[in-house]
Design a protein around this motif. Structure first.
Motif, PDB file in Angstrom:
ATOM      1  N   MET A 141     -80.616   4.049  84.080  1.00  0.00           N
ATOM      2  CA  MET A 141     -80.994   3.316  85.291  1.00  0.00           C
ATOM      3  C   MET A 141     -79.774   3.115  86.189  1.00  0.00           C
ATOM      4  O   MET A 141     -79.891   3.200  87.420  1.00  0.00           O
ATOM      5  CB  MET A 141     -81.619   1.967  84.908  1.00  0.00           C
ATOM      6  CG  MET A 141     -82.374   1.304  86.027  1.00  0.00           C
ATOM      7  SD  MET A 141     -83.852   2.267  86.531  1.00  0.00           S
ATOM      8  CE  MET A 141     -84.195   1.506  88.109  1.00  0.00           C
ATOM      9  N   LYS A 142     -78.627   2.872  85.577  1.00  0.00           N
ATOM     10  CA  LYS A 142     -77.394   2.728  86.375  1.00  0.00           C
ATOM     11  C   LYS A 142     -77.084   4.019  87.123  1.00  0.00           C
ATOM     12  O   LYS A 142     -76.606   4.000  88.251  1.00  0.00           O
ATOM     13  CB  LYS A 142     -76.212   2.349  85.472  1.00  0.00           C
ATOM     14  CG  LYS A 142     -76.227   0.881  85.070  1.00  0.00           C
ATOM     15  CD  LYS A 142     -75.022   0.545  84.221  1.00  0.00           C
ATOM     16  CE  LYS A 142     -74.981  -0.940  83.903  1.00  0.00           C
ATOM     17  NZ  LYS A 142     -74.079  -1.245  82.785  1.00  0.00           N
ATOM     18  N   LYS A 143     -77.368   5.137  86.461  1.00  0.00           N
ATOM     19  CA  LYS A 143     -77.134   6.442  87.092  1.00  0.00           C
ATOM     20  C   LYS A 143     -78.078   6.632  88.284  1.00  0.00           C
ATOM     21  O   LYS A 143     -77.661   7.027  89.376  1.00  0.00           O
ATOM     22  CB  LYS A 143     -77.339   7.542  86.044  1.00  0.00           C
ATOM     23  CG  LYS A 143     -77.238   8.968  86.568  1.00  0.00           C
ATOM     24  CD  LYS A 143     -75.798   9.407  86.661  1.00  0.00           C
ATOM     25  CE  LYS A 143     -75.556  10.718  87.392  1.00  0.00           C
ATOM     26  NZ  LYS A 143     -76.493  11.788  87.164  1.00  0.00           N
ATOM     27  N   ILE A 184     -87.617   6.839  83.795  1.00  0.00           N
ATOM     28  CA  ILE A 184     -87.687   5.948  84.955  1.00  0.00           C
ATOM     29  C   ILE A 184     -89.000   6.181  85.704  1.00  0.00           C
ATOM     30  O   ILE A 184     -89.316   7.304  86.096  1.00  0.00           O
ATOM     31  CB  ILE A 184     -86.459   6.171  85.865  1.00  0.00           C
ATOM     32  CG1 ILE A 184     -85.195   5.755  85.087  1.00  0.00           C
ATOM     33  CG2 ILE A 184     -86.591   5.393  87.178  1.00  0.00           C
ATOM     34  CD1 ILE A 184     -83.893   6.048  85.794  1.00  0.00           C
ATOM     35  N   VAL A 185     -89.784   5.107  85.848  1.00  0.00           N
ATOM     36  CA  VAL A 185     -91.131   5.219  86.412  1.00  0.00           C
ATOM     37  C   VAL A 185     -91.241   4.312  87.642  1.00  0.00           C
ATOM     38  O   VAL A 185     -90.846   3.148  87.590  1.00  0.00           O
ATOM     39  CB  VAL A 185     -92.182   4.808  85.349  1.00  0.00           C
ATOM     40  CG1 VAL A 185     -93.585   4.830  85.934  1.00  0.00           C
ATOM     41  CG2 VAL A 185     -92.091   5.720  84.122  1.00  0.00           C
ATOM     42  N   ASN A 186     -91.795   4.853  88.726  1.00  0.00           N
ATOM     43  CA  ASN A 186     -91.917   4.043  89.952  1.00  0.00           C
ATOM     44  C   ASN A 186     -93.077   3.057  89.860  1.00  0.00           C
ATOM     45  O   ASN A 186     -94.015   3.233  89.079  1.00  0.00           O
ATOM     46  CB  ASN A 186     -92.057   4.945  91.190  1.00  0.00           C
ATOM     47  CG  ASN A 186     -93.373   5.693  91.228  1.00  0.00           C
ATOM     48  OD1 ASN A 186     -94.000   5.928  90.199  1.00  0.00           O
ATOM     49  ND2 ASN A 186     -93.802   6.084  92.403  1.00  0.00           N
ATOM     50  N   SER A 187     -93.013   2.036  90.697  1.00  0.00           N
ATOM     51  CA  SER A 187     -94.028   0.972  90.638  1.00  0.00           C
ATOM     52  C   SER A 187     -95.393   1.430  91.145  1.00  0.00           C
ATOM     53  O   SER A 187     -96.391   0.770  90.894  1.00  0.00           O
ATOM     54  CB  SER A 187     -93.559  -0.232  91.454  1.00  0.00           C
ATOM     55  OG  SER A 187     -93.430   0.120  92.820  1.00  0.00           O
ATOM     56  N   TYR A 226     -72.834   6.748  97.368  1.00  0.00           N
ATOM     57  CA  TYR A 226     -72.922   6.697  95.909  1.00  0.00           C
ATOM     58  C   TYR A 226     -72.274   5.388  95.440  1.00  0.00           C
ATOM     59  O   TYR A 226     -71.199   5.006  95.913  1.00  0.00           O
ATOM     60  CB  TYR A 226     -72.206   7.899  95.279  1.00  0.00           C
ATOM     61  CG  TYR A 226     -72.564   9.212  95.953  1.00  0.00           C
ATOM     62  CD1 TYR A 226     -73.894   9.493  96.290  1.00  0.00           C
ATOM     63  CD2 TYR A 226     -71.593  10.148  96.283  1.00  0.00           C
ATOM     64  CE1 TYR A 226     -74.225  10.685  96.940  1.00  0.00           C
ATOM     65  CE2 TYR A 226     -71.912  11.335  96.927  1.00  0.00           C
ATOM     66  CZ  TYR A 226     -73.233  11.594  97.258  1.00  0.00           C
ATOM     67  OH  TYR A 226     -73.549  12.757  97.907  1.00  0.00           O
ATOM     68  N   TYR A 227     -72.932   4.709  94.532  1.00  0.00           N
ATOM     69  CA  TYR A 227     -72.480   3.379  94.071  1.00  0.00           C
ATOM     70  C   TYR A 227     -72.514   2.333  95.187  1.00  0.00           C
ATOM     71  O   TYR A 227     -71.980   1.244  95.017  1.00  0.00           O
ATOM     72  CB  TYR A 227     -71.062   3.425  93.463  1.00  0.00           C
ATOM     73  CG  TYR A 227     -71.000   4.152  92.154  1.00  0.00           C
ATOM     74  CD1 TYR A 227     -71.342   3.508  90.964  1.00  0.00           C
ATOM     75  CD2 TYR A 227     -70.617   5.497  92.094  1.00  0.00           C
ATOM     76  CE1 TYR A 227     -71.298   4.175  89.753  1.00  0.00           C
ATOM     77  CE2 TYR A 227     -70.577   6.181  90.900  1.00  0.00           C
ATOM     78  CZ  TYR A 227     -70.914   5.515  89.729  1.00  0.00           C
ATOM     79  OH  TYR A 227     -70.873   6.188  88.531  1.00  0.00           O
TER      80      TYR A 227
END
Ligand code: JFZ
Length: 439
Positions: free
Chosen positions: A23-25, A228-231, A352-353
């Motif tokens: 998730m951080k990525k 990772i799944v979208n809402s 990025y970041y």
């Protein structure tokens, strides 16, 4: 949250921002490429000599083309100019860190050879596993791959818009099994996939079956706990979408911002993970032949939308609609070129970041905090004729240094916490950045 008032069986599966490496990525990536590609890319918004203004990927629906006619486009799908390595190279040069591709849009056609339908790439003149070529090339280029999957399916006989009787309910349960099988198949055949972007979840049938959306998310996570799944996948026990009836986000990030963005001072959105998706024309996702029918955003407009999103702690997916032959239209190549040039100079600092900086918004542009370096930046889109940039710092903070390119800029107080920064006579002819150091 602590004051949940409703007991839900199919509400949020956890509460709060995920902090695992995957998730951080995703969060650090910030900028993604969206790709809408399917049978609709062949007619490109034109049918029997009439060009329709609506979104090209919806043509079958609003031009009322019979299923059998539309579905036979399958026998024309032959993107013999498709070069996955070139696509990935272009995406990388544009600055995209991830990509989301339509494995199946509303029309139901599958870009991969699926065991569960004949309506797929295997039964086209192209025959080969196009999705595999795509996944391999992008993965090789260091770009994370995500799959778009439409729950709504105009082709499948068991799809239902609503559940009105026992027969609908039975059919829809078969459709659910089909969709679940396909999703597990995608995960198994393409283990590189980092996540899923669900769509077509607004109909009554889906909203009445919160259990289905809950089960799909759970099944995907059983195979890969960090998927990772979208809402947009989700509905709860009461048909509440994206957020459950207690107000908790369902899925890993909020994916409701479609062709618009939150307000510049929306501090609530900065508390959750979210992603906006954006078209280059007003509303065309799949390839449309005639972009003169609506406003087409310039590279600078798109850059502003990207920076605004990052300044509010969100991700940005920029959409491309390749042609049926596997090539991109010139407008998209040109936009990519301009965006890529800008990203090569500025993205490591402010994209990025990049994250919410918690500084008072100003008219000249946006603040970004880089969570990797800890540095604070301003990104200027509206250059004041005065060449003075106003900034206001939180209580107790003082401005120390302002860096612009290789210079330090002069500044003076205008009141207790406010400053005016003096820009040099010649500023870049593009959106530019400055760094502020506080003490
Ligand atoms: C959907 C699709 O119908 C469209 O073709 C495209 O794939 C897009 C990304 O998603 O369209 C939507 C979805 C959600 C909203 C509006 C259009 N919405 O939440 O307002």
């Amino acid at each position: 949250s602590t004051n949940d008032s409703i007991t839900l069986k199919y509400g949020a599966q956890y509460i709060g921002k995920r902090q695992d490496a995957e998730m951080k990525k995703f969060r650090a990536n910030r900028l993604g490429q969206f790709i809408h590609w399917g049978l609709y890319s062949i007619p490109g918004g034109e049918w029997n000599g009439t060009t329709y203004l609506g979104a090209a990927e919806w043509l079958a629906n609003f031009a009322k083309i019979p299923n059998a006619t539309w579905d036979s486009l399958q026998y024309q799908f032959n993107p013999n100019k498709f070069n996955a390595v070139q696509w990935a190279k272009m995406a990388k040069a544009s600055g995209f860190k991830y990509v989301t591709i339509t494995t199946k849009h509303h029309e139901g056609f599958c870009l991969w050879p699926s065991e569960f339908t004949e309506f797929d790439i295997e039964n086209t003149p192209y025959k080969k596993d196009l999705l595999k070529e795509f996944v391999d090339a992008y993965t090789e280029a260091g770009i994370d791959v995500y799959f778009y999957y439409s729950i709504l399916d105009w082709h499948h006989k068991d799809w239902r818009y609503d559940i009105k009787n026992q027969a609908d309910s039975l059919a829809f349960s078969k459709y659910f099994e089909f969709a679940k099988n396909q999703l597990l198949e995608l995960q198994q055949k393409y283990p590189e996939v980092k996540g899923f972007w669900f769509d077509g979840t607004w109909d009554a049938s889906w909203k009445k079956n919160g259990k289905y959306s809950y089960d799909i998310q759970k099944a995907l996570k059983e195979v890969n706990p960090n998927v990772i799944v979208n809402s947009r996948l989700r509905a709860d026990d009461f048909g509440s979408r994206h957020f459950d009836s207690n107000g908790n986000l369902m899925g890993d990030y909020q994916s409701g911002y479609e062709r618009y963005l939150p307000a510049k001072n929306d501090t609530l959105i900065t508390k959750i993970d979210w992603e906006a998706c954006m078209t280059i024309p007003v509303n065309q996702w799949g390839y449309h032949k005639d972009w003169s029918l609506s406003h087409v955003k310039s590279a600078n407009e798109i850059l502003e939308l990207i920076v605004k999103t990052v300044s509010l702690g969100g991700n940005f997916l920029l959409n491309y609609g390749p042609k049926g032959d596997g090539t991109f239209r010139n407008e998209e190549l040109e936009i990519s070129n301009s965006i890529g040039n800008w990203m090569s100079k500025y993205a490591d600092k402010v994209i990025y970041y990049g994250d919410y900086a918690n500084l008072k918004p100003q008219d000249w542009g946006y603040y970004v905090k880089n969570t990797n370096s800890g540095k604070f930046y301003g990104v200027v889109f509206n250059l004041p004729l005065s060449k003075l940039l106003k900034i206001e710092l939180p209580n107790g903070k003082k401005l120390k240094v302002v860096n612009f390119e290789t210079e330090k800029l002069e500044y003076h107080h205008h009141d207790k916490m406010g400053y005016f920064i003096s820009l040099p006579e010649n500023t870049p002819n593009e959106p530019f950045i400055f760094e502020i150091l506080m003490e």
